[in-house]
Design a protein around this motif. Structure first.
Motif, PDB file in Angstrom:
ATOM      1  N   UNK A 155      77.567  75.815  53.162  1.00 42.68           N
ATOM      2  CA  UNK A 155      78.215  76.672  54.166  1.00 42.68           C
ATOM      3  C   UNK A 155      79.247  75.890  54.985  1.00 42.68           C
ATOM      4  N   UNK A 156      78.933  74.651  55.271  1.00 46.10           N
ATOM      5  CA  UNK A 156      79.877  73.805  56.007  1.00 46.10           C
ATOM      6  C   UNK A 156      81.089  73.475  55.132  1.00 46.10           C
ATOM      7  N   UNK A 157      80.831  73.216  53.872  1.00 47.94           N
ATOM      8  CA  UNK A 157      81.875  72.806  52.921  1.00 47.94           C
ATOM      9  C   UNK A 157      82.911  73.902  52.694  1.00 47.94           C
ATOM     10  N   UNK A 158      82.444  75.150  52.570  1.00 55.79           N
ATOM     11  CA  UNK A 158      83.378  76.240  52.249  1.00 55.79           C
ATOM     12  C   UNK A 158      84.227  76.670  53.447  1.00 55.79           C
ATOM     13  N   UNK A 159      84.015  76.052  54.598  1.00 57.65           N
ATOM     14  CA  UNK A 159      84.885  76.318  55.742  1.00 57.65           C
ATOM     15  C   UNK A 159      86.164  75.481  55.688  1.00 57.65           C
ATOM     16  N   UNK A 160      86.198  74.502  54.780  1.00 57.50           N
ATOM     17  CA  UNK A 160      87.377  73.652  54.650  1.00 57.50           C
ATOM     18  C   UNK A 160      88.536  74.437  54.033  1.00 57.50           C
ATOM     19  N   UNK A 161      89.744  74.130  54.452  1.00 58.24           N
ATOM     20  CA  UNK A 161      90.930  74.811  53.930  1.00 58.24           C
ATOM     21  C   UNK A 161      91.059  74.640  52.418  1.00 58.24           C
ATOM     22  N   UNK A 162      90.614  73.506  51.932  1.00 56.74           N
ATOM     23  CA  UNK A 162      90.717  73.219  50.492  1.00 56.74           C
ATOM     24  C   UNK A 162      89.724  73.995  49.637  1.00 56.74           C
ATOM     25  N   UNK A 163      88.775  74.708  50.274  1.00 55.88           N
ATOM     26  CA  UNK A 163      87.719  75.387  49.525  1.00 55.88           C
ATOM     27  C   UNK A 163      87.741  76.912  49.726  1.00 55.88           C
ATOM     28  N   UNK A 164      88.912  77.459  49.974  1.00 60.41           N
ATOM     29  CA  UNK A 164      89.011  78.906  50.216  1.00 60.41           C
ATOM     30  C   UNK A 164      88.619  79.720  48.994  1.00 60.41           C
ATOM     31  N   UNK A 165      88.972  79.251  47.808  1.00 59.30           N
ATOM     32  CA  UNK A 165      88.600  79.972  46.586  1.00 59.30           C
ATOM     33  C   UNK A 165      87.089  79.994  46.395  1.00 59.30           C
ATOM     34  N   UNK A 166      86.457  78.881  46.685  1.00 59.74           N
ATOM     35  CA  UNK A 166      84.989  78.794  46.582  1.00 59.74           C
ATOM     36  C   UNK A 166      84.328  79.724  47.599  1.00 59.74           C
ATOM     37  N   UNK A 167      84.900  79.777  48.796  1.00 63.16           N
ATOM     38  CA  UNK A 167      84.368  80.662  49.837  1.00 63.16           C
ATOM     39  C   UNK A 167      84.492  82.121  49.419  1.00 63.16           C
TER      40      UNK A 167
END
Length: 280
Positions: A155-167
């Protein structure tokens, strides 16, 4: 002469040992339901829970109680003796926790229900209610991962700008309620998360736990939280039949599943021979 006496003594000692093993007894419990009968034994490592269950069974106090909470792929809960006897809830007896590391929630295990940690930090067991594990079979990757820590890190990881597709993919699966796919999505990122945050997401399990949960199944997230004090040694199929019941409010079977519980003292040799239970 001395050698002959020693041999006679040795043979006599062996006879005493064999007789002692053959004469040692245990309690066999029979749980009768409309789906069939289950037979169970209880662990000497949890003497308070074992004695309490045997006393209630011998007195017939479990009879006409229900499996009042049934959740497929999880467990069957029943044995509300004190509710049946109209004892006020604040007067229900409890049993001190007997949580043992070697006793875990594989399929067929019997454990004691209890109130949550917020009002019961000592994890004392309800004096009568118990549950029988059905659970599910796990893949090793999911089993040995601390899923709560994985969820938090993910949940913390998918808040990163680089992980928008994963989110976006996570949100899509969540809205579709594809929870198994969600777990696989997070597990697929486990190595990346451990490297990125310099953490370990492993959950310490014994070889015995891993073997059980990846073959017969169970509910590993309950380990260390509740007292496991017995196991079903015959009638595992009855667990599956009860678990398949249609349920209504609070997971209660629409068509009640009543039980009748009896206890018999029997030699361990006979229990092993007739029911396949191996004593340690």
């Amino acid at each position: 002469m001395k050698r002959k006496l020693n041999l006679t003594f040795a043979l006599g000692l062996l006879g005493l040992l064999l007789f002692g093993c053959a004469s040692e007894k245990d309690y066999l419990v029979k749980i009768e339901t409309r789906h069939g009968d289950m037979y169970a034994v209880f662990f000497d490592e949890t003497p308070l829970h074992k004695q309490s269950f045997i006393d209630l069974a011998a007195a017939g106090r479990f009879d006409s109680t229900e499996f009042h909470r049934v959740i497929q792929s999880f467990m069957l809960q029943g044995g509300d003796v004190f509710g049946k006897e109209k004892l006020p809830a604040n007067e229900w007896p409890t049993i001190p926790a007997e949580i043992k590391p070697g006793l875990f929630h594989s399929k067929g295990m019997i454990a004691a229900a209890r109130q949550g940690d917020n009002i019961n930090p000592e994890r004392k067991s309800n004096g009568s209610q118990f549950y029988i594990i059905q659970g599910k079979v796990y893949e090793k990757a999911e089993l040995v991962t601390d899923m709560k820590l994985l969820q938090d890190a993910f949940n913390k990881y998918i808040q990163l700008e680089s992980q928008l597709d994963l989110k976006s993919e996570y949100i899509r699966l969540y809205e579709l309620r594809e929870f198994e796919a969600l777990n696989q999505l997070m597990l697929g990122k486990k190595d990346d998360l451990e490297a990125f945050y310099s953490i370990s997401l492993e959950k310490p399990l014994t070889a015995e736990q891993i073997k059980a949960y990846t073959t017969i199944g169970g509910t590993p997230h309950l380990d260390g939280e509740y007292t496991v004090f017995g196991k079903v040694i015959k009638g595992i199929d009855v667990i599956d039949k009860i678990a398949a019941e249609s349920t209504g409010d609070r997971d209660k079977p629409i068509n009640p599943v009543y039980m009748k519980v009896s206890v018999e003292k029997m030699s361990k040799v006979k229990i092993t021979k007739e029911f396949g239970n191996e004593y340690k």
